[in-house]
Motif scaffolding. Structure first.
Motif, PDB file in Angstrom:
ATOM      1  N   GLN A 137       0.835  -1.216   0.000  1.00  0.00           N
ATOM      2  CA  GLN A 137       0.000   0.000   0.000  1.00  0.00           C
ATOM      3  C   GLN A 137       0.863   1.257   0.000  1.00  0.00           C
ATOM      4  N   GLY A 138       2.176   1.074   0.070  1.00  0.00           N
ATOM      5  CA  GLY A 138       3.081   2.231   0.116  1.00  0.00           C
ATOM      6  C   GLY A 138       3.193   2.820   1.514  1.00  0.00           C
ATOM      7  N   ASP A 139       2.704   2.099   2.538  1.00  0.00           N
ATOM      8  CA  ASP A 139       2.778   2.602   3.916  1.00  0.00           C
ATOM      9  C   ASP A 139       4.052   2.122   4.610  1.00  0.00           C
ATOM     10  N   ILE A 140       4.288   2.662   5.817  1.00  0.00           N
ATOM     11  CA  ILE A 140       5.563   2.397   6.494  1.00  0.00           C
ATOM     12  C   ILE A 140       5.342   1.545   7.745  1.00  0.00           C
ATOM     13  N   PRO A 141       5.799   0.285   7.750  1.00  0.00           N
ATOM     14  CA  PRO A 141       5.689  -0.521   8.971  1.00  0.00           C
ATOM     15  C   PRO A 141       6.658   0.016  10.036  1.00  0.00           C
ATOM     16  N   LEU A 142       6.094   0.385  11.206  1.00  0.00           N
ATOM     17  CA  LEU A 142       6.943   0.947  12.276  1.00  0.00           C
ATOM     18  C   LEU A 142       7.517  -0.160  13.157  1.00  0.00           C
ATOM     19  N   CYS A 143       6.623  -1.081  13.566  1.00  0.00           N
ATOM     20  CA  CYS A 143       7.034  -2.152  14.479  1.00  0.00           C
ATOM     21  C   CYS A 143       5.927  -3.203  14.478  1.00  0.00           C
ATOM     22  N   PHE A 144       6.217  -4.341  15.113  1.00  0.00           N
ATOM     23  CA  PHE A 144       5.167  -5.312  15.395  1.00  0.00           C
ATOM     24  C   PHE A 144       4.739  -5.135  16.840  1.00  0.00           C
ATOM     25  N   CYS A 145       3.513  -5.528  17.122  1.00  0.00           N
ATOM     26  CA  CYS A 145       3.010  -5.550  18.486  1.00  0.00           C
ATOM     27  C   CYS A 145       2.670  -6.988  18.801  1.00  0.00           C
ATOM     28  N   ASP A 146       3.103  -7.480  19.933  1.00  0.00           N
ATOM     29  CA  ASP A 146       2.759  -8.844  20.325  1.00  0.00           C
ATOM     30  C   ASP A 146       3.043  -8.963  21.811  1.00  0.00           C
ATOM     31  N   GLU A 147       2.130  -9.646  22.515  1.00  0.00           N
ATOM     32  CA  GLU A 147       2.336  -9.755  23.969  1.00  0.00           C
ATOM     33  C   GLU A 147       3.289 -10.904  24.309  1.00  0.00           C
ATOM     34  N   ASP A 148       3.717 -11.675  23.322  1.00  0.00           N
ATOM     35  CA  ASP A 148       4.618 -12.804  23.564  1.00  0.00           C
ATOM     36  C   ASP A 148       6.045 -12.270  23.833  1.00  0.00           C
ATOM     37  N   VAL A 149       6.533 -12.522  25.062  1.00  0.00           N
ATOM     38  CA  VAL A 149       7.813 -11.936  25.484  1.00  0.00           C
ATOM     39  C   VAL A 149       8.973 -12.463  24.627  1.00  0.00           C
TER      40      VAL A 149
END
Ligand SMILES: C[S@@+](CC[C@H](N)C(=O)[O-])C[C@H]1O[C@@H](n2cnc3c(N)ncnc32)[C@H](O)[C@@H]1O
Length: 411
Positions: A23-35
């Motif tokens: 889509q031409g967007d910018i992935p900043l980070c992933f979010c996940d509660e798995d340590v």
């Protein structure tokens, strides 16, 4: 161009990442509660808890990577944390009901039947199905009608899906959209892979009339019909997964019909097809070649045809044309030599597949899987990683062996 947080660093992380980039967007980070995932990162991006991510970033949209029903749990969590639905890129309305993921989102086409699931793995019930005819519109009507019947029956825990352990009560999409279609005609195919029960079993029972019907089947018109009825999710994945697409008489038409979707294109690469290259250059699509050997002798033994030179030349051609390639190795007693290992790895070093996929014969007795097969899978996985090649261990070795092999490869 928007900043995007991807929620979910699991099995669908790459698809989500690719969708955001496309889509031409910018992935900043992933979010996940798995340590553990927070420690290791994902696809080169940090993995943060939701709290960390919303503290660190202020102006962002969210893309939820898992499929329903997990997707809906995450959407509910995001809404609870003050993220509005207008800020969730792939927001989807849901309802609570008793159903299963396959019934809600899959179609599998095995020869002249529409199935809702494959019945393999944990899907314990025989897969409910609808017979297809040449009349595609009418076949789709009957498929939808039977689906409604199965849904209704599940409300009272009855019907063909009753008792299947995939049936759950939870969030499911409010509106029916197909997210995955597998097109698996058992005919035509031009190889005779030793482990393949499609060619060794199913094909044996096909009459010449059925074979002709399969050759003539207009999968492209089926896709167009489903599209016309607005039944296909915009992120629908289409698997061209059996028979051999490159020798299918309607190869051209089928490839044209699927090219706008995410395509997993299984091909034995005995014929080079320009359109396959075009499709597999798209970020969401890839060519899946089950090579299963590193030498021409082993290839001929496993595949039943001496096509090594042609196949390797075509795989190189696809790689040179920029196609995304996954190379698969179905480990059996017959392809576990050092020559095969190093031949396969040398090829990988040259063509740089996105992934090497490791499997064994899915019909094996997993409680007695030979040590040579397990050891070979581990060594091949490790050598690939040492050479910078990503590895996927498919859950095909039996649960205990899967876990053992993964722990030995990935630590
Ligand atoms: C049946 S083939 C047909 C598609 C295409 N002609 C090809 O060669 O990939 C589709 C996939 O099924 C896999 N397959 C078939 N039988 C299998 C088995 N018994 N165990 C593991 N994988 C199998 C092959 O490795 C291949 O990736």
């Amino acid at each position: 161009m928007k900043n995007v947080i991807l929620y979910g660093a699991g099995a669908r992380a790459r698809e989500g990442y690719n969708a955001v980039k496309a889509q031409g967007d910018i992935p900043l980070c992933f979010c996940d509660e798995d340590v553990l995932k927070q420690k290791s990162g994902c696809l080169g991006l940090p993995v943060l808890s939701l709290e960390q991510a919303t503290t660190k970033y202020k102006d962002f949209l969210v893309y939820v990577t898992p499929l329903p029903p997990v997707k809906f749990d995450i959407i509910s969590l995001l809404l609870d944390n003050g993220i509005g639905k207008e800020n969730i890129i792939n927001y989807e309305e849901s309802v609570i009901k008793t159903s299963c993921r396959s019934l809600e989102s899959n179609i599998l086409i095995f020869d002249h039947e529409f199935h809702y699931c494959c019945g393999l793995g944990t899907l314990h019930n025989p897969p409910p199905n609808v017979r297809m005819t040449d009349n595609i519109k009418e076949s789709v009507d009957r498929f939808l009608e039977y689906r409604r019947q199965l849904e209704d029956e599940l409300k009272s825990n009855g019907g063909a899906c009753a008792g299947c352990c995939e049936v759950k009560t939870g969030y499911f999409p409010k509106y029916y959209k197909i997210k995955s279609i597998s097109f698996s005609p058992s005919y035509p195919c031009n190889l005779r892979c030793r482990y393949c029960d499609v060619v060794n079993e199913t094909q044996k029972h096909l009459t010449s009339t059925v074979k002709q019907w399969l050759k003539d089947f207009k999968f492209d018109l089926l896709i167009n019909e489903l599209r016309h009825r607005n039944l296909l999710d915009e992120n629908c994945t289409i698997e061209l997964s059996a028979g051999e697409i490159c020798i299918n008489p309607r190869c051209d038409e089928i490839l044209d019909a699927v090219k706008d979707f995410n395509v997993i294109l299984f091909s034995n690469c005995t014929v080079y097809v320009d359109k396959i290259s075009e499709i597999c250059r798209q970020p969401h699509s890839f060519l899946l070649e089950s090579l299963d050997a590193g030498t021409r002798e082993t290839y001929a033994k496993i595949k039943g045809v001496d096509a090594w030179d042609k196949v390797i030349a075509n795989v190189r051609h696809y790689a040179d044309a920029g196609a995304n390639i996954h190379l698969k190795y179905v480990v059996t007693n017959e392809n576990v030599s050092n020559a095969d290992l190093f031949g396969f790895v040398e090829l990988c070093k040259e063509i740089k597949p996105q992934y090497v996929r490791l499997s064994c014969d899915i019909h094996s007795d997993f409680s007695n899987l030979p040590q040579t097969i397990i050891a070979f899978a581990i060594i091949l996985g490790r050598v690939c990683i040492e050479n910078g090649i990503s590895v996927l261990v498919l859950d095909h070795f039996g649960k205990a062996n899967d876990n053992f092999i993964k722990s030995q490869i990935f630590g």
